[in-house]
Design an enzyme around this catalytic site. Structure first.
Site, PDB file in Angstrom:
ATOM      1  N   SER A  49       0.862  -1.176   0.000  1.00  0.00           N
ATOM      2  CA  SER A  49       0.000   0.000   0.000  1.00  0.00           C
ATOM      3  C   SER A  49       0.899   1.225   0.000  1.00  0.00           C
ATOM      4  O   SER A  49       2.086   1.140   0.329  1.00  0.00           O
ATOM      5  CB  SER A  49      -0.938  -0.001   1.208  1.00  0.00           C
ATOM      6  OG  SER A  49      -0.207  -0.157   2.422  1.00  0.00           O
ATOM      7  N   GLU A  84       1.283   5.711   0.601  1.00  0.00           N
ATOM      8  CA  GLU A  84       0.762   6.960   1.139  1.00  0.00           C
ATOM      9  C   GLU A  84       1.173   8.114   0.249  1.00  0.00           C
ATOM     10  O   GLU A  84       2.321   8.207  -0.181  1.00  0.00           O
ATOM     11  CB  GLU A  84       1.277   7.206   2.561  1.00  0.00           C
ATOM     12  CG  GLU A  84       0.745   8.517   3.147  1.00  0.00           C
ATOM     13  CD  GLU A  84       1.223   8.766   4.564  1.00  0.00           C
ATOM     14  OE1 GLU A  84       0.744   8.064   5.469  1.00  0.00           O
ATOM     15  OE2 GLU A  84       2.082   9.654   4.742  1.00  0.00           O
ATOM     16  N   TYR A  99      -3.439  14.307   5.800  1.00  0.00           N
ATOM     17  CA  TYR A  99      -4.210  15.468   6.257  1.00  0.00           C
ATOM     18  C   TYR A  99      -3.205  16.400   6.911  1.00  0.00           C
ATOM     19  O   TYR A  99      -2.516  16.003   7.856  1.00  0.00           O
ATOM     20  CB  TYR A  99      -5.197  14.942   7.296  1.00  0.00           C
ATOM     21  CG  TYR A  99      -6.481  15.700   7.491  1.00  0.00           C
ATOM     22  CD1 TYR A  99      -7.451  15.726   6.503  1.00  0.00           C
ATOM     23  CD2 TYR A  99      -6.747  16.327   8.699  1.00  0.00           C
ATOM     24  CE1 TYR A  99      -8.664  16.355   6.712  1.00  0.00           C
ATOM     25  CE2 TYR A  99      -7.949  16.970   8.919  1.00  0.00           C
ATOM     26  CZ  TYR A  99      -8.915  16.981   7.912  1.00  0.00           C
ATOM     27  OH  TYR A  99     -10.117  17.604   8.126  1.00  0.00           O
ATOM     28  N   ALA A 114      -1.155  19.276   9.049  1.00  0.00           N
ATOM     29  CA  ALA A 114      -1.202  19.676  10.450  1.00  0.00           C
ATOM     30  C   ALA A 114      -2.245  20.762  10.655  1.00  0.00           C
ATOM     31  O   ALA A 114      -2.331  21.722   9.878  1.00  0.00           O
ATOM     32  CB  ALA A 114       0.173  20.181  10.900  1.00  0.00           C
ATOM     33  N   ARG A 165      -5.370  11.246  15.771  1.00  0.00           N
ATOM     34  CA  ARG A 165      -5.573  12.454  16.573  1.00  0.00           C
ATOM     35  C   ARG A 165      -5.163  13.666  15.760  1.00  0.00           C
ATOM     36  O   ARG A 165      -5.875  14.667  15.702  1.00  0.00           O
ATOM     37  CB  ARG A 165      -4.754  12.397  17.864  1.00  0.00           C
ATOM     38  CG  ARG A 165      -5.049  13.566  18.795  1.00  0.00           C
ATOM     39  CD  ARG A 165      -3.954  13.779  19.814  1.00  0.00           C
ATOM     40  NE  ARG A 165      -2.727  14.277  19.191  1.00  0.00           N
ATOM     41  CZ  ARG A 165      -1.615  14.524  19.852  1.00  0.00           C
ATOM     42  NH1 ARG A 165      -1.547  14.299  21.148  1.00  0.00           N
ATOM     43  NH2 ARG A 165      -0.542  14.981  19.214  1.00  0.00           N
ATOM     44  N   GLY A 166      -3.994  13.592  15.134  1.00  0.00           N
ATOM     45  CA  GLY A 166      -3.506  14.675  14.298  1.00  0.00           C
ATOM     46  C   GLY A 166      -2.515  15.571  15.011  1.00  0.00           C
ATOM     47  O   GLY A 166      -2.472  15.640  16.248  1.00  0.00           O
ATOM     48  N   ASP A 167      -1.687  16.248  14.224  1.00  0.00           N
ATOM     49  CA  ASP A 167      -0.696  17.178  14.763  1.00  0.00           C
ATOM     50  C   ASP A 167      -1.332  18.542  14.986  1.00  0.00           C
ATOM     51  O   ASP A 167      -2.202  18.958  14.213  1.00  0.00           O
ATOM     52  CB  ASP A 167       0.484  17.331  13.798  1.00  0.00           C
ATOM     53  CG  ASP A 167       1.245  16.028  13.615  1.00  0.00           C
ATOM     54  OD1 ASP A 167       1.362  15.277  14.603  1.00  0.00           O
ATOM     55  OD2 ASP A 167       1.706  15.766  12.484  1.00  0.00           O
ATOM     56  N   HIS A 215       6.462   7.245  21.169  1.00  0.00           N
ATOM     57  CA  HIS A 215       5.864   8.511  20.758  1.00  0.00           C
ATOM     58  C   HIS A 215       6.382   9.612  21.691  1.00  0.00           C
ATOM     59  O   HIS A 215       6.563   9.386  22.887  1.00  0.00           O
ATOM     60  CB  HIS A 215       4.337   8.412  20.857  1.00  0.00           C
ATOM     61  CG  HIS A 215       3.614   9.594  20.320  1.00  0.00           C
ATOM     62  ND1 HIS A 215       3.470  10.765  21.034  1.00  0.00           N
ATOM     63  CD2 HIS A 215       2.983   9.795  19.130  1.00  0.00           C
ATOM     64  CE1 HIS A 215       2.784  11.637  20.320  1.00  0.00           C
ATOM     65  NE2 HIS A 215       2.478  11.077  19.160  1.00  0.00           N
ATOM     66  N   ALA A 252       4.531   9.792  24.877  1.00  0.00           N
ATOM     67  CA  ALA A 252       4.308   8.569  25.652  1.00  0.00           C
ATOM     68  C   ALA A 252       5.077   8.607  26.965  1.00  0.00           C
ATOM     69  O   ALA A 252       6.214   9.078  27.027  1.00  0.00           O
ATOM     70  CB  ALA A 252       4.719   7.347  24.841  1.00  0.00           C
ATOM     71  N   LYS A 308      -7.035   1.281  20.761  1.00  0.00           N
ATOM     72  CA  LYS A 308      -7.535   1.654  19.435  1.00  0.00           C
ATOM     73  C   LYS A 308      -8.237   0.472  18.768  1.00  0.00           C
ATOM     74  O   LYS A 308      -9.299   0.635  18.161  1.00  0.00           O
ATOM     75  CB  LYS A 308      -6.385   2.150  18.551  1.00  0.00           C
ATOM     76  CG  LYS A 308      -5.812   3.504  18.941  1.00  0.00           C
ATOM     77  CD  LYS A 308      -4.686   3.899  17.999  1.00  0.00           C
ATOM     78  CE  LYS A 308      -4.071   5.239  18.381  1.00  0.00           C
ATOM     79  NZ  LYS A 308      -2.993   5.643  17.451  1.00  0.00           N
ATOM     80  N   GLN A 330       4.611   4.306  12.199  1.00  0.00           N
ATOM     81  CA  GLN A 330       5.562   5.332  11.811  1.00  0.00           C
ATOM     82  C   GLN A 330       6.754   4.625  11.159  1.00  0.00           C
ATOM     83  O   GLN A 330       7.018   3.449  11.418  1.00  0.00           O
ATOM     84  CB  GLN A 330       6.009   6.111  13.049  1.00  0.00           C
ATOM     85  CG  GLN A 330       7.056   7.177  12.832  1.00  0.00           C
ATOM     86  CD  GLN A 330       6.590   8.268  11.906  1.00  0.00           C
ATOM     87  OE1 GLN A 330       6.716   8.113  10.697  1.00  0.00           O
ATOM     88  NE2 GLN A 330       6.051   9.352  12.439  1.00  0.00           N
ATOM     89  N   PHE A 382      13.517  14.721   9.414  1.00  0.00           N
ATOM     90  CA  PHE A 382      12.157  14.254   9.664  1.00  0.00           C
ATOM     91  C   PHE A 382      12.161  13.227  10.787  1.00  0.00           C
ATOM     92  O   PHE A 382      11.317  13.257  11.700  1.00  0.00           O
ATOM     93  CB  PHE A 382      11.600  13.658   8.367  1.00  0.00           C
ATOM     94  CG  PHE A 382      10.129  13.354   8.395  1.00  0.00           C
ATOM     95  CD1 PHE A 382       9.269  13.929   9.319  1.00  0.00           C
ATOM     96  CD2 PHE A 382       9.585  12.486   7.459  1.00  0.00           C
ATOM     97  CE1 PHE A 382       7.914  13.648   9.332  1.00  0.00           C
ATOM     98  CE2 PHE A 382       8.238  12.185   7.454  1.00  0.00           C
ATOM     99  CZ  PHE A 382       7.398  12.771   8.390  1.00  0.00           C
ATOM    100  N   HIS A 389       3.674  -0.933   3.881  1.00  0.00           N
ATOM    101  CA  HIS A 389       3.055   0.356   3.548  1.00  0.00           C
ATOM    102  C   HIS A 389       4.171   1.359   3.263  1.00  0.00           C
ATOM    103  O   HIS A 389       5.002   1.636   4.132  1.00  0.00           O
ATOM    104  CB  HIS A 389       2.195   0.845   4.711  1.00  0.00           C
ATOM    105  CG  HIS A 389       1.444   2.112   4.424  1.00  0.00           C
ATOM    106  ND1 HIS A 389       0.337   2.150   3.617  1.00  0.00           N
ATOM    107  CD2 HIS A 389       1.648   3.384   4.842  1.00  0.00           C
ATOM    108  CE1 HIS A 389      -0.125   3.390   3.547  1.00  0.00           C
ATOM    109  NE2 HIS A 389       0.662   4.160   4.279  1.00  0.00           N
TER     110      HIS A 389
END
Length: 289
Positions: free
Chosen positions: A7, A9, A41, A43, A99-101, A143, A146, A159, A170, A211, A260
């Site tokens: 897959s 992205e 999506y 930030a 959740r998103g940045d 994370h 975390a 989740k 990630q 990154f 992925h």
């Protein structure tokens, strides 16, 4: 060894040049028949409309199964679920629920009073909606928020309990990073077959290293040294392709069935790695005008 399921992205373009690059990337990778492709999506929800346009266009023009990213950032519950409904009406049946940045300038995520507080609430609401296959994020390395090394596993298990169908990790640079995470997930009662390792072909080492440092991914010293030498000798792309292929091979040898790829909207190296893994092109999917 059988070829893996794959897959990809993509991210939504913000300029005309970027639109052409995304189109060309999709055109080159579509014949590999991925299980799905996802569209990110930005930030703070900055690419909300662009994401919607990219998702619907890719699905319509290339016949691919597209998963739209959806986050909890800067939107009410009603607005977020309305976006999900708009995807369903457009024929989209997969969502990557995150959740998103936070928006730039905000150090930490802060939920709106009328919004989803975190990804678990979003996953539960989308599961109740019943229209989507739900994919979520996972972190094979800790994370940044975390509390300890076990917190990411515990959160991932919640989740799945909330309704997730699979998770995408990630990116990481060494197979052992993912395999240790997979083993811990299995011990916690998570079906490891539902965890897809995120692979990033390294088109530009300096950019990827920055990154990685920003997201908490460990950068192996040997890799930094190898790319420094390769840059001096003019062999960066050859090294990058070999490293990515070897990483995928190592995962497959340990029974990982699906990969992925974070393409960064650049197709050549992802395509070359897939070819090396035995993933061959099938009938081109682009519609003829």
């Amino acid at each position: 060894m059988a070829a893996p399921r794959i897959s990809f992205e993509f991210f939504p373009p913000k300029t005309l040049d970027a639109s052409f690059r995304l189109w060309e990337t999709t055109r080159m990778l579509a014949p590999l028949r991925p299980d799905f492709v996802s569209v990110t999506y930005g930030a703070g929800g900055t690419t909300r409309q662009l994401t919607h346009e990219a998702v619907t266009t890719i699905g319509r023009e290339f016949g691919l199964n597209v998963a739209a990213h959806l986050t909890c950032v800067d939107a009410s519950r009603a607005e977020t679920l309305a976006i999900a409904d708009s995807y369903a009406r457009a024929g989209v049946r997969e969502i990557v629920a995150l959740r998103g940045d936070p928006p730039k300038g905000q150090g930490r995520f802060s939920a709106r009073a009328d919004g989803f507080a975190h990804s678990l609430e979003l996953i539960s609401a989308l599961k109740e909606n019943g229209q989507f296959t739900l994919r979520v994020g996972a972190y094979p390395e800790r994370h940044p928020e975390a509390g300890d090394d076990d917190a990411d596993i515990a959160w991932l298990k919640r989740k799945f309990e909330a309704g997730a169908d699979s998770a995408i990790t990630q990116f990481f640079f060494e197979a052992e990073t993912f395999l240790r995470f997979r083993d811990k997930a299995e011990k916690a009662g998570i079906d490891a077959a539902k965890i897809l390792p995120g692979i990033i072909p390294i088109e530009n080492w300096e950019g990827i290293r920055r990154f990685a440092q920003a997201t908490g991914a460990a950068v192996p010293a040997w890799m930094d040294e190898a790319f420094t030498k390769a840059a001096r000798d003019g062999h960066e792309q050859l090294l990058a392709t070999a490293i990515c292929t070897e990483l995928c091979d190592a995962l497959m040898e340990e029974g990982v069935p699906a990969l992925h790829f974070y393409t960064l909207n650049r197709a050549h190296m992802t395509r070359d790695v897939c070819y090396a893994l035995g993933v061959t092109p099938q009938v081109a999917l682009q519609k003829v005008a």
